[in-house]
Write a protein that holds these residues in place. Structure first.
Motif, PDB file in Angstrom:
ATOM      1  N   VAL A 119      -6.528   3.463  -5.098  1.00 55.26           N
ATOM      2  CA  VAL A 119      -7.424   2.823  -4.690  1.00 55.26           C
ATOM      3  C   VAL A 119      -7.422   1.611  -6.201  1.00 55.26           C
ATOM      4  O   VAL A 119      -6.673   0.104  -5.886  1.00 55.26           O
ATOM      5  CB  VAL A 119      -8.959   2.900  -5.435  1.00 55.26           C
ATOM      6  CG1 VAL A 119      -9.558   1.719  -5.003  1.00 55.26           C
ATOM      7  CG2 VAL A 119      -9.178   3.856  -3.782  1.00 55.26           C
ATOM      8  N   ALA A 120      -6.360   3.031  -7.044  1.00 59.22           N
ATOM      9  CA  ALA A 120      -6.361   1.852  -8.441  1.00 59.22           C
ATOM     10  C   ALA A 120      -4.909   1.134  -8.535  1.00 59.22           C
ATOM     11  O   ALA A 120      -4.977  -0.081  -8.741  1.00 59.22           O
ATOM     12  CB  ALA A 120      -6.235   2.632  -9.373  1.00 59.22           C
ATOM     13  N   ASP A 121      -4.108   2.364  -7.756  1.00 57.09           N
ATOM     14  CA  ASP A 121      -3.011   0.963  -7.591  1.00 57.09           C
ATOM     15  C   ASP A 121      -2.737   0.163  -6.216  1.00 57.09           C
ATOM     16  O   ASP A 121      -2.024  -1.056  -6.380  1.00 57.09           O
ATOM     17  CB  ASP A 121      -1.970   2.299  -7.112  1.00 57.09           C
ATOM     18  CG  ASP A 121      -1.462   3.107  -8.764  1.00 57.09           C
ATOM     19  OD1 ASP A 121      -1.862   2.795  -9.426  1.00 57.09           O
ATOM     20  OD2 ASP A 121      -0.823   4.056  -8.193  1.00 57.09           O
ATOM     21  N   GLY A 122      -3.884   0.090  -5.697  1.00 57.09           N
ATOM     22  CA  GLY A 122      -4.006  -1.224  -4.610  1.00 57.09           C
ATOM     23  C   GLY A 122      -4.131  -2.127  -5.219  1.00 57.09           C
ATOM     24  O   GLY A 122      -3.809  -3.758  -5.336  1.00 57.09           O
ATOM     25  N   ALA A 123      -5.083  -1.783  -6.031  1.00 64.58           N
ATOM     26  CA  ALA A 123      -6.174  -3.618  -6.875  1.00 64.58           C
ATOM     27  C   ALA A 123      -4.518  -3.227  -7.483  1.00 64.58           C
ATOM     28  O   ALA A 123      -5.109  -4.464  -7.634  1.00 64.58           O
ATOM     29  CB  ALA A 123      -6.993  -2.572  -8.151  1.00 64.58           C
ATOM     30  N   SER A 124      -3.446  -2.846  -8.592  1.00 60.55           N
ATOM     31  CA  SER A 124      -3.275  -3.527  -9.403  1.00 60.55           C
ATOM     32  C   SER A 124      -1.924  -4.208  -8.427  1.00 60.55           C
ATOM     33  O   SER A 124      -1.634  -5.556  -9.002  1.00 60.55           O
ATOM     34  CB  SER A 124      -2.577  -2.238 -10.253  1.00 60.55           C
ATOM     35  OG  SER A 124      -3.474  -1.659 -10.889  1.00 60.55           O
TER      36      SER A 124
END
Length: 417
Positions: A119-124
């Motif tokens: 989820v964090a990498d998708g947001a990045s």
């Protein structure tokens, strides 16, 4: 509960924002909503010092227009966060789509839901996308046309403007062009002159156009830094025209997305002919479910967040996913007599076609006698399916066979429940 072949998760792209979506769940501390948006906030705060939740969950949430003008980055993250949240909320209720499909920007959320990215990498990646577009994207916009791909391509050929491109093929009567604003203004004037309906698309760039090739390369270079994992759920790309594979170079493919067209109509047709009949839109609004219903009236399509926020029941295996009835067309009680069904259908068709009810006799041919073309018949049958809460049809069913009200009535009353 895994519905297996019964559910395709659809992740919407640009414009899939509605003020107040998930706000009540956020306020009452829903764990899944907080988990996703706090992760998105952490990523965005690290990069900008700002948060997304403070904007989208404010007491007076901004409109789509306000978000585009004042909070464009928060808008993209809100769409992304809403889709990831919808997928997770649906899973907590026991519904796990066995195939995921992203529409344009929605493919980032689909890849996260598939397990390929965190989820964090998708947001990045969403943030990276915004950064490279600001730095590399040429000036551009998008224009929706009420016509099919063949007619759109003919229009482009007549215009002869190399900056214009067919960006999206959504439906038999819905395509989108992209390119420089001045050229799109010319395209709009010509389209209107020859009777093609047009409408503006709320987009800050001319996506799915060769002008964004440099931006795509820059985006691919940034995405290459993120770790990927094997897919836990397959993802079909309307841009690639196929499922992703574990050995794909996802960074390069996501970069190509900025310049390659979205062939959503073709994707839906392929999935339907595979035998898939249940579709769940994972995001705010019902843009994609409308496309499903228009193309395949007897498929079941539902907007996940609307049903979750209304505490709708989760469907059992092999049963249609419940569709929220439209206010103007309440679902009637089952086991109605044929005369009552015919009467309701005559009212429905008369209102939609602006014909006197008495004209709509049982045996009048919808096309030959009443001038209702196949596209309009499909739209009306979609409304009838919602009105009577009909399940998906058997394989091989053709909606065009129901070419009179008598046949539509017989279908409704023939035990198709």
């Amino acid at each position: 509960m895994n519905l297996g072949q019964n559910a395709v998760g659809l992740f919407p792209g640009q414009g899939a924002y509605r003020p107040g979506t998930l706000a009540e769940s956020w306020e009452r501390g829903e764990e899944t909503v907080h988990e996703v948006f706090e992760t998105v906030d952490e990523v965005y705060r690290f990069r900008t010092g700002r948060t997304v939740s403070s904007v989208v969950f404010a007491p007076e949430a901004p409109s789509l227009g306000e978000m585009l003008e004042r909070h464009p980055d928060e808008l993209q993250l809100a769409i992304y966060g809403g889709s990831v949240t919808a997928h997770r909320l649906l899973a907590t209720q026991g519904t796990i789509p066995d195939l995921l499909v992203g529409h344009s920007f929605g493919e980032i959320a689909a890849l996260v839901a598939s397990g390929a990215y965190s989820v964090a990498d998708g947001a990045s990646i969403v943030c990276d996308r915004g950064d490279v577009l600001r730095s590399f994207a040429a000036e551009g916009a998008m224009l929706a046309l009420r016509c099919g791909r063949a007619r759109s391509e003919l229009l482009l050929s007549l215009l002869g403007m190399p900056g214009l491109a067919l960006a999206v093929d959504n439906a038999t009567e819905q395509t989108v062009l992209s390119g420089p604003s001045a050229q799109l203004a010319t395209a709009r004037a010509v389209a209107e002159a020859i009777g093609i309906g047009v409408s503006e698309v709320s987009s800050p760039y001319g996506f799915h156009n060769d002008a964004l090739v440099p931006a795509g390369r820059a985006l691919a270079a940034k995405i290459a830094e993120y770790k990927t994992e094997p897919f836990t759920t397959p993802v079909h790309s309307p841009i690639l025209g196929r499922r992703y594979r574990d050995d794909d170079d996802l960074a390069t493919l996501l970069g190509l997305h900025l310049s390659h067209p979205v062939l959503f109509r073709e994707t839906l047709s392929g999935l339907y002919h595979e035998g898939r009949r249940y579709f769940v839109e994972l995001g705010a609004g019902d843009t994609l479910t409308k496309l499903v219903r228009a193309a395949f009236p007897l498929a079941s399509a539902v907007t996940a967040l609307a049903n979750i926020e209304q505490s709708a029941p989760v469907p059992r295996p092999r049963q249609p996913i419940p569709v929220t009835a439209q206010a103007e067309m309440p679902v009637p009680k089952p086991r109605q007599g044929r005369h009552e069904v015919l009467s309701r259908l005559q009212e429905l068709y008369a209102e939609a076609l602006e014909y006197p009810v008495e004209v709509l006799t049982e045996d009048a041919a919808l096309e030959a006698d009443l001038g209702v073309d196949s596209m309009r018949q499909t739209e009306l049958l979609t409304k009838a399916r919602l009105l009577f809460d009909l399940p998906a049809p058997a394989p091989g069913f053709r909606s065009t066979d129901l070419d009179t009200l008598a046949k539509v009535t017989d279908y409704v009353t023939s035990g198709s429940r």
